[in-house]
Design an enzyme around this catalytic site. Structure first.
Site, PDB file in Angstrom:
ATOM      1  N   GLU A 131      10.094  97.830  10.420  1.00  0.00           N
ATOM      2  CA  GLU A 131       9.096  98.593   9.671  1.00  0.00           C
ATOM      3  C   GLU A 131       8.149  97.628   8.986  1.00  0.00           C
ATOM      4  O   GLU A 131       8.553  96.507   8.635  1.00  0.00           O
ATOM      5  CB  GLU A 131       9.775  99.431   8.596  1.00  0.00           C
ATOM      6  CG  GLU A 131      10.751 100.435   9.121  1.00  0.00           C
ATOM      7  CD  GLU A 131      11.226 101.352   8.008  1.00  0.00           C
ATOM      8  OE1 GLU A 131      10.535 102.322   7.721  1.00  0.00           O
ATOM      9  OE2 GLU A 131      12.280 101.058   7.403  1.00  0.00           O
ATOM     10  N   LYS A 191      13.644 112.605  17.458  1.00  0.00           N
ATOM     11  CA  LYS A 191      12.517 111.977  18.157  1.00  0.00           C
ATOM     12  C   LYS A 191      12.657 112.260  19.648  1.00  0.00           C
ATOM     13  O   LYS A 191      13.743 112.106  20.207  1.00  0.00           O
ATOM     14  CB  LYS A 191      12.505 110.463  17.890  1.00  0.00           C
ATOM     15  CG  LYS A 191      12.216 110.120  16.417  1.00  0.00           C
ATOM     16  CD  LYS A 191      12.056 108.637  16.204  1.00  0.00           C
ATOM     17  CE  LYS A 191      12.056 108.276  14.734  1.00  0.00           C
ATOM     18  NZ  LYS A 191      10.742 108.106  14.123  1.00  0.00           N
ATOM     19  N   HIS A 248      20.803 105.703  11.507  1.00  0.00           N
ATOM     20  CA  HIS A 248      19.904 105.664  12.671  1.00  0.00           C
ATOM     21  C   HIS A 248      20.362 104.668  13.744  1.00  0.00           C
ATOM     22  O   HIS A 248      20.407 104.991  14.921  1.00  0.00           O
ATOM     23  CB  HIS A 248      18.480 105.299  12.247  1.00  0.00           C
ATOM     24  CG  HIS A 248      17.945 106.141  11.123  1.00  0.00           C
ATOM     25  ND1 HIS A 248      18.173 107.483  11.035  1.00  0.00           N
ATOM     26  CD2 HIS A 248      17.199 105.820  10.035  1.00  0.00           C
ATOM     27  CE1 HIS A 248      17.580 107.962   9.944  1.00  0.00           C
ATOM     28  NE2 HIS A 248      16.988 106.966   9.317  1.00  0.00           N
ATOM     29  N   ASP A 287      15.539 126.049 -11.472  1.00  0.00           N
ATOM     30  CA  ASP A 287      16.364 124.918 -11.892  1.00  0.00           C
ATOM     31  C   ASP A 287      17.696 125.104 -11.168  1.00  0.00           C
ATOM     32  O   ASP A 287      18.459 126.027 -11.469  1.00  0.00           O
ATOM     33  CB  ASP A 287      16.534 124.937 -13.415  1.00  0.00           C
ATOM     34  CG  ASP A 287      17.360 123.752 -13.879  1.00  0.00           C
ATOM     35  OD1 ASP A 287      18.088 123.160 -13.050  1.00  0.00           O
ATOM     36  OD2 ASP A 287      17.286 123.418 -15.068  1.00  0.00           O
ATOM     37  N   ILE A 288      17.922 124.221 -10.182  1.00  0.00           N
ATOM     38  CA  ILE A 288      19.079 124.407  -9.284  1.00  0.00           C
ATOM     39  C   ILE A 288      20.394 124.446 -10.058  1.00  0.00           C
ATOM     40  O   ILE A 288      21.321 125.183  -9.720  1.00  0.00           O
ATOM     41  CB  ILE A 288      19.100 123.263  -8.246  1.00  0.00           C
ATOM     42  CG1 ILE A 288      17.911 123.423  -7.316  1.00  0.00           C
ATOM     43  CG2 ILE A 288      20.406 123.230  -7.452  1.00  0.00           C
ATOM     44  CD1 ILE A 288      17.625 122.218  -6.446  1.00  0.00           C
ATOM     45  N   ARG A 348      10.978 122.481  -9.653  1.00  0.00           N
ATOM     46  CA  ARG A 348      11.797 122.353 -10.846  1.00  0.00           C
ATOM     47  C   ARG A 348      11.210 123.058 -12.066  1.00  0.00           C
ATOM     48  O   ARG A 348      11.903 123.526 -12.930  1.00  0.00           O
ATOM     49  CB  ARG A 348      11.992 120.878 -11.180  1.00  0.00           C
ATOM     50  CG  ARG A 348      13.445 120.491 -11.180  1.00  0.00           C
ATOM     51  CD  ARG A 348      13.588 119.054 -11.451  1.00  0.00           C
ATOM     52  NE  ARG A 348      12.504 118.306 -10.793  1.00  0.00           N
ATOM     53  CZ  ARG A 348      12.460 116.987 -10.752  1.00  0.00           C
ATOM     54  NH1 ARG A 348      13.407 116.285 -11.290  1.00  0.00           N
ATOM     55  NH2 ARG A 348      11.464 116.361 -10.158  1.00  0.00           N
ATOM     56  N   HIS A 366      16.946 112.019  11.333  1.00  0.00           N
ATOM     57  CA  HIS A 366      15.685 112.399  11.983  1.00  0.00           C
ATOM     58  C   HIS A 366      15.430 111.595  13.259  1.00  0.00           C
ATOM     59  O   HIS A 366      14.654 112.017  14.108  1.00  0.00           O
ATOM     60  CB  HIS A 366      14.503 112.319  11.016  1.00  0.00           C
ATOM     61  CG  HIS A 366      14.026 110.939  10.714  1.00  0.00           C
ATOM     62  ND1 HIS A 366      14.616 110.138   9.778  1.00  0.00           N
ATOM     63  CD2 HIS A 366      13.004 110.204  11.229  1.00  0.00           C
ATOM     64  CE1 HIS A 366      13.971 108.984   9.726  1.00  0.00           C
ATOM     65  NE2 HIS A 366      12.985 108.989  10.591  1.00  0.00           N
TER      66      HIS A 366
HETATM   67  C1  BG6 Z   1      14.582 106.778   6.636  1.00  0.00           C
HETATM   68  C2  BG6 Z   1      14.821 105.621   5.694  1.00  0.00           C
HETATM   69  O1  BG6 Z   1      15.785 107.378   6.994  1.00  0.00           O
HETATM   70  O2  BG6 Z   1      13.945 106.276   7.818  1.00  0.00           O
HETATM   71  C3  BG6 Z   1      13.514 104.932   5.354  1.00  0.00           C
HETATM   72  O3  BG6 Z   1      15.409 106.129   4.505  1.00  0.00           O
HETATM   73  C4  BG6 Z   1      12.795 104.533   6.612  1.00  0.00           C
HETATM   74  O4  BG6 Z   1      13.750 103.816   4.519  1.00  0.00           O
HETATM   75  C5  BG6 Z   1      12.680 105.696   7.587  1.00  0.00           C
HETATM   76  O5  BG6 Z   1      11.509 104.064   6.242  1.00  0.00           O
HETATM   77  C6  BG6 Z   1      12.136 105.230   8.921  1.00  0.00           C
HETATM   78  O6  BG6 Z   1      11.845 106.341   9.729  1.00  0.00           O
HETATM   79  P1  BG6 Z   1      10.722 106.274  10.846  1.00  0.00           P
HETATM   80  O7  BG6 Z   1      10.837 107.570  11.549  1.00  0.00           O
HETATM   81  O8  BG6 Z   1       9.412 106.098  10.120  1.00  0.00           O
HETATM   82  O9  BG6 Z   1      11.051 105.091  11.692  1.00  0.00           O
END
Ligand code: BG6
Length: 489
Positions: free
Chosen positions: A213, A179, A237, A88-89, A45, A175
């Site tokens: 978590e 995995k 997820h 600066d986007i 930024r 994400h």
């Molecule tokens: C993210 C969430 O998408 O996934 C986070 O925003 C969470 O709150 C995270 O901690 C968990 O990912 P992982 O791969 O650590 O289980």
């Protein structure tokens, strides 16, 4: 991919960039997947961020790579690929002109634009990319969550990006799909006749999908308090995992076929409204507690607020109303500050239909398949066997344990590395299509609406536990128990 490419990280000096993207690109470099002269262009930024960037990137590698992964020489060589650029986007002008000149040094390259920025500026970012003629058939845009706050806002974001990029060039990241064990789940299902034949309401009693978590807010209080666990984890997820468990076999492992099957699952989720929501969902919020012998603060203390009814924990019972899954409950659970970090899918089979052994042989535990995604990656199948320590006919559960870390000793799963490289090589199979986002929100929104109109506070649970008691009661109502990692079952 053997051709050099450019990846532009918008939000280059942000948390995601240092924690996940830079380490993922370093790993790509170490595996010879960042061809010479490829560039990681990190947009900062302001000038201060820019000047300190490379040192910060190196520190991030030391902090976020796993033990033994950081090698000084490799890190130095990798850092030579990194170009911090002040941008600066939202300001069209000199900044973007400089960016265009930089990118146009290599006009023919694949370019990946990674939007690690708030969705509110996705639109203006894409607009400027288009204005400076930086979008062509070799460019793709990678979009991070949160993809909206509900169906309408998600749709607005998707519409905005679609004005500048074709759907085929939009890579929405979840994400979890990157995995390796999540992909292994599909391999397991669709290449093993023993599972595929036993994957429906006739054989399966119920399914548990749990992501626990131990971390709390991790400096994301503002975002998290607006979102809560349902939006942050379930909408994406957990529902994606549910889709992979419940979907029919795609006719080929290609993006459009996989997506079509996932969408059918999302469409079949039984809607929850009003009282259903009360009956089938539990929301929780952690208070101070003990984690591994250390006192950890409660949510409100971490948030530094006197009040918030944001949920940091959700448990719910869902049904997939189709032929295969009729009346099979799917229990989903996720929470922060829980007892253990673990992501697991438990397929609980039914009891055998007829008992041939008499009572003296002992209780029969139905088969259970546990697919653990993290912390370690394993598959366990529990079945009944004879107790070999006695001549009597005694039965006991025995577990087949396939721990992938035993076989793949050097294996380090990095979902971001995998997904970035997939985007570079235009492989969209592990990304989320717009339709999936829309269907997932359509199921989630009424739950949030019902919670809001109910105005009941979340149930409290101590940090370092498996969530509020009400979550156990949700399963107890059906005669089940949560499968908690590390406990005897
Ligand atoms: C993210 C969430 O998408 O996934 C986070 O925003 C969470 O709150 C995270 O901690 C968990 O990912 P992982 O791969 O650590 O289980």
């Amino acid at each position: 991919m053997t051709e050099p490419f450019d990846i532009v990280i918008f939000g280059g000096a942000g948390d995601l960039s240092f924690r996940k993207l830079i380490p993922a690109l370093y790993r790509s470099y170490c595996e010879d997947k960042l061809p010479a002269s490829s560039r990681v262009i990190a947009c900062c930024r302001n000038a201060q961020e820019q000047s300190a960037y490379l040192q910060h990137a190196d520190e991030a590698l030391q902090e976020y790579l796993a033990e033994g992964e950081y090698r000084t020489e490799a890190a130095q060589a990798f850092i030579e690929h990194v170009y911090p650029v002040e941008l600066d986007i939202t300001e069209s002008g000199a900044f973007w002109q400089t960016m265009a000149e930089l990118l146009n040094e290599y006009r023919q390259r694949v370019r990946v634009y990674y939007l690690a920025i708030p969705p509110a500026i996705f639109g203006v970012c894409c607009q400027n990319l288009a204005k400076y003629k930086l979008v062509d058939e070799r460019s793709r845009v990678v979009v991070e969550k949160p993809l909206g706050y509900n169906a309408d806002t998600a749709n607005a974001i998707n519409e905005e990006i679609a004005r500048y990029f074709d759907e085929s060039a939009i890579y929405r990241i979840d994400h979890y799909l990157g995995k390796e064990t999540v992909q292994n789940l599909m391999a397991l299902r669709f290449t093993n006749v023993i599972f595929e034949q036993l994957w429906d309401a006739k054989s399966i009693d119920h399914v548990q999908i749990s992501i626990s978590e131990t971390v709390g807010l991790e400096g994301r209080a503002g975002f998290y308090n607006e979102a809560g666990a349902l939006r942050d984890m379930v909408q994406n997820h957990l529902l994606q995992l549910l889709c992979l468990v419940a979907m029919e076999s795609p006719h080929k492992m290609k993006a459009s076929s996989i997506r079509a099957e996932k969408v059918k699952v999302l469409e079949s989720l039984r809607p929850m409204r009003g009282d259903d929501v009360k009956r089938h969902t539990v929301r929780g919020q952690y208070v101070a507690g003990n984690h591994k012998g250390k006192l950890v603060p409660g949510y409100l203390e971490e948030l530094a607020e006197a009040q918030s009814n944001t949920e940091t924990f959700v448990a719910l019972r869902a049904y997939v109303d189709n032929w295969r899954w009729a009346r099979v409950p799917f229990y989903l659970r996720t929470g922060k500050r829980m007892k253990q970090r673990c992501a697991e899918i438990v397929i609980q089979y039914k009891e055998v239909s007829h008992r041939v052994y008499d009572r003296d042989a002992g209780a029969l535990a139905p088969n259970r398949l546990v697919i653990r995604l993290q912390p370690e990656e394993s598959i366990q199948l529990t079945m009944m066997a004879k107790d070999l320590d006695t001549l009597d006919m005694r039965l006991q559960p025995a577990t087949l344990n396939l721990n992938f870390s035993d076989t793949y000793k050097k294996f380090k799963s990095d979902a971001y590395k995998r997904l970035i490289l997939d985007a570079v090589s235009a492989n969209p199979s592990l990304f989320i299509h717009r339709d999936e986002v829309a269907h997932a929100w359509a199921w989630i929104d009424p739950i949030i609406d019902a919670w809001q109109s109910d105005a009941q506070d979340p149930h409290l649970y101590r940090a370092g536990t498996w969530g509020p008691e009400e979550s156990d009661e949700l399963l107890a109502e059906d005669g089940f128990k949560w499968f908690n990692a590390g406990e005897q079952h």
